[in-house]
Every structure is written in structure tokens, then in C-alpha cells.
Design a protein around this motif. Sequence first.
Motif, PDB file in Angstrom:
ATOM      1  N   ASN A 194      -3.781   3.132 -11.662  1.00 32.87           N
ATOM      2  CA  ASN A 194      -3.520   1.795 -11.116  1.00 32.87           C
ATOM      3  C   ASN A 194      -3.023   1.862  -9.680  1.00 32.87           C
ATOM      4  N   ALA A 225       0.840  -1.207   0.000  1.00 34.92           N
ATOM      5  CA  ALA A 225       0.000   0.000   0.000  1.00 34.92           C
ATOM      6  C   ALA A 225       0.870   1.251   0.000  1.00 34.92           C
ATOM      7  N   GLY A 240     -12.640  -5.961   6.434  1.00 34.57           N
ATOM      8  CA  GLY A 240     -12.217  -6.294   5.083  1.00 34.57           C
ATOM      9  C   GLY A 240     -13.140  -7.348   4.505  1.00 34.57           C
ATOM     10  N   PRO A 241     -12.979  -7.663   3.239  1.00 34.04           N
ATOM     11  CA  PRO A 241     -13.873  -8.611   2.582  1.00 34.04           C
ATOM     12  C   PRO A 241     -14.015  -9.931   3.328  1.00 34.04           C
ATOM     13  N   ARG A 298      -8.409  -1.539   2.052  1.00 29.62           N
ATOM     14  CA  ARG A 298      -9.618  -2.305   2.356  1.00 29.62           C
ATOM     15  C   ARG A 298      -9.259  -3.667   2.928  1.00 29.62           C
ATOM     16  N   GLU A 299      -8.252  -4.302   2.352  1.00 26.54           N
ATOM     17  CA  GLU A 299      -7.817  -5.609   2.853  1.00 26.54           C
ATOM     18  C   GLU A 299      -7.293  -5.512   4.279  1.00 26.54           C
ATOM     19  N   ALA A 335      -6.231   1.737  -2.597  1.00 31.00           N
ATOM     20  CA  ALA A 335      -7.561   1.611  -1.992  1.00 31.00           C
ATOM     21  C   ALA A 335      -7.887   0.154  -1.664  1.00 31.00           C
ATOM     22  N   ARG A 336      -7.558  -0.743  -2.554  1.00 33.33           N
ATOM     23  CA  ARG A 336      -7.845  -2.165  -2.312  1.00 33.33           C
ATOM     24  C   ARG A 336      -7.005  -2.728  -1.174  1.00 33.33           C
ATOM     25  N   LEU A 337      -5.757  -2.331  -1.114  1.00 41.75           N
ATOM     26  CA  LEU A 337      -4.903  -2.813  -0.035  1.00 41.75           C
ATOM     27  C   LEU A 337      -5.361  -2.266   1.315  1.00 41.75           C
ATOM     28  N   ARG A 394      -3.673   4.225  -7.477  1.00 44.29           N
ATOM     29  CA  ARG A 394      -4.814   4.601  -6.612  1.00 44.29           C
ATOM     30  C   ARG A 394      -5.701   3.403  -6.326  1.00 44.29           C
ATOM     31  N   ILE A 395      -5.997   2.634  -7.351  1.00 42.32           N
ATOM     32  CA  ILE A 395      -6.843   1.457  -7.170  1.00 42.32           C
ATOM     33  C   ILE A 395      -6.154   0.458  -6.250  1.00 42.32           C
ATOM     34  N   SER A 396      -4.872   0.228  -6.466  1.00 45.39           N
ATOM     35  CA  SER A 396      -4.127  -0.710  -5.621  1.00 45.39           C
ATOM     36  C   SER A 396      -4.113  -0.244  -4.173  1.00 45.39           C
TER      37      SER A 396
END
Length: 112
Positions: free
Chosen positions: A77, A38, A96-97, A87-88, A83-85, A79-81
Amino acid sequence: MTTPKPPSHLKPATRKWWASVVADFEMEPHHLRLLQLAAEAWDQAQTAREVLDRDGQTFLDRFGQPKERPEVGILQNARISFARLLRELALDGVDGPEAPRAPRTADYGARR
């Protein structure tokens, strides 16, 4: 347990953020790897943003046609990475998911 140090290749502000997250949450080794990814994504996004601020989002190719700079895709890419990290890692209190949230350290909030 020893507090891990932030990776030296990160920008100073990102190292400070990394250290604050490690201080505020109990991290397992896999959490530290996600946190590093992240932080790297954040640095990539900031570097791309600096180039775009300086040079704009497009350039003219050899035929005089406007083309999108590669940094636009890098920024998107990263920014998306990031945000996803995040969230994880579930650092914002939202689960998280499928991963449990890293618990806060015993002294969280007392150091401010």
C-alpha cells in the motif's frame, strides 16, 4: 518567500529528499501536502521492508499454518501510494493526470 522545512517526523534521508524537492520546484501549499504524504508513504514502505528483511514474509499462526505478515500489505500500500503521489506531483517531467507540473526554481541545476 520562506523555504518550508521538512516535517520533523520523517526519517533523516527522507527529510533530505523532501528538502531537495522543495528546493528544486516551486510548490504551492497543496503540493507541499502531497509531498509530505509521499514522504510518509516512503518511510512506511522502508519500515515495513526492514521488518520483512528481518522476520520474513510469513509467520506461523497458533495452528502452525503459515500466514502473511501485515507488513507485506503495508509495504504494498505504501509503494502504491508513493507512486501515485509522485505522479500527481509530476516531478519527473511527465504531466500528472490533470495537474500542471510544478515549475522548477530559477536556480535549478546551478547548486550542484
